[in-house]
Design a protein around this motif. Structure first.
Motif, PDB file in Angstrom:
ATOM      1  N   ASP A 277       0.808  -1.213   0.000  1.00 45.30           N
ATOM      2  CA  ASP A 277       0.000   0.000   0.000  1.00 45.30           C
ATOM      3  C   ASP A 277       0.846   1.271   0.000  1.00 45.30           C
ATOM      4  O   ASP A 277       0.454   2.274  -0.591  1.00 45.30           O
ATOM      5  N   HIS A 278       2.030   1.256   0.620  1.00 43.40           N
ATOM      6  CA  HIS A 278       2.847   2.472   0.602  1.00 43.40           C
ATOM      7  C   HIS A 278       3.403   2.752  -0.794  1.00 43.40           C
ATOM      8  O   HIS A 278       3.579   3.894  -1.178  1.00 43.40           O
ATOM      9  N   TYR A 279       3.627   1.722  -1.586  1.00 46.51           N
ATOM     10  CA  TYR A 279       4.069   1.920  -2.968  1.00 46.51           C
ATOM     11  C   TYR A 279       2.970   2.623  -3.768  1.00 46.51           C
ATOM     12  O   TYR A 279       3.234   3.560  -4.516  1.00 46.51           O
ATOM     13  N   ASN A 280       1.740   2.166  -3.600  1.00 46.82           N
ATOM     14  CA  ASN A 280       0.617   2.787  -4.316  1.00 46.82           C
ATOM     15  C   ASN A 280       0.422   4.232  -3.868  1.00 46.82           C
ATOM     16  O   ASN A 280       0.063   5.093  -4.681  1.00 46.82           O
ATOM     17  N   CYS A 281       0.651   4.510  -2.601  1.00 51.00           N
ATOM     18  CA  CYS A 281       0.514   5.878  -2.091  1.00 51.00           C
ATOM     19  C   CYS A 281       1.552   6.791  -2.744  1.00 51.00           C
ATOM     20  O   CYS A 281       1.217   7.872  -3.234  1.00 51.00           O
ATOM     21  N   TYR A 282       2.813   6.374  -2.759  1.00 50.18           N
ATOM     22  CA  TYR A 282       3.867   7.190  -3.357  1.00 50.18           C
ATOM     23  C   TYR A 282       3.647   7.367  -4.862  1.00 50.18           C
ATOM     24  O   TYR A 282       3.881   8.440  -5.403  1.00 50.18           O
ATOM     25  N   LYS A 283       3.185   6.330  -5.516  1.00 50.52           N
ATOM     26  CA  LYS A 283       2.978   6.392  -6.961  1.00 50.52           C
ATOM     27  C   LYS A 283       1.872   7.383  -7.328  1.00 50.52           C
ATOM     28  O   LYS A 283       1.938   8.043  -8.361  1.00 50.52           O
ATOM     29  N   SER A 284       0.880   7.520  -6.464  1.00 49.59           N
ATOM     30  CA  SER A 284      -0.218   8.436  -6.744  1.00 49.59           C
ATOM     31  C   SER A 284       0.045   9.847  -6.211  1.00 49.59           C
ATOM     32  O   SER A 284      -0.852  10.687  -6.213  1.00 49.59           O
ATOM     33  N   GLY A 285       1.254  10.117  -5.730  1.00 56.83           N
ATOM     34  CA  GLY A 285       1.617  11.466  -5.307  1.00 56.83           C
ATOM     35  C   GLY A 285       1.439  11.738  -3.833  1.00 56.83           C
ATOM     36  O   GLY A 285       1.483  12.894  -3.409  1.00 56.83           O
ATOM     37  N   GLY A 286       1.258  10.713  -3.031  1.00 57.50           N
ATOM     38  CA  GLY A 286       1.068  10.903  -1.602  1.00 57.50           C
ATOM     39  C   GLY A 286       2.343  10.678  -0.811  1.00 57.50           C
ATOM     40  O   GLY A 286       3.393  10.370  -1.356  1.00 57.50           O
ATOM     41  N   THR A 287       2.215  10.857   0.501  1.00 57.99           N
ATOM     42  CA  THR A 287       3.312  10.646   1.432  1.00 57.99           C
ATOM     43  C   THR A 287       2.799   9.781   2.573  1.00 57.99           C
ATOM     44  O   THR A 287       1.703  10.001   3.074  1.00 57.99           O
ATOM     45  N   CYS A 288       3.591   8.816   2.999  1.00 58.32           N
ATOM     46  CA  CYS A 288       3.195   7.938   4.098  1.00 58.32           C
ATOM     47  C   CYS A 288       3.717   8.476   5.419  1.00 58.32           C
ATOM     48  O   CYS A 288       4.905   8.774   5.550  1.00 58.32           O
TER      49      CYS A 288
END
Length: 68
Positions: free
Chosen positions: A31-42
């Motif tokens: 899920d953190h990979y998908n977050c970074y890929k969509s422009g987010g930050t964990c």
């Protein structure tokens, strides 16, 4: 010579066991990979000002924060 080799192979197999809950699905992204890929930050803490939580990271222990 065979006995030490067999013991070494047995130890390697013993310590190479996959823990329960670990997935080895091909093509599955964490899920953190998908977050970074969509422009987010964990983040483990809550999202800062001017960002919003859009999902989870680190198996649900963190927040995926994106700019508003």
């Amino acid at each position: 010579m065979r006995t030490p080799c067999l013991l070494l192979v047995a130890l390697c197999l013993l310590f190479s066991q996959v823990a329960p809950g670990d997935s080895l699905v091909i093509g599955h992204r964490p899920d953190h990979y998908n977050c970074y890929k969509s422009g987010g930050t964990c983040l483990y803490s809550s999202c800062p000002i001017f960002t919003k939580a859009t999902g989870t990271c680190y198996l649900g222990k963190g927040h995926c924060c994106k700019p508003k």
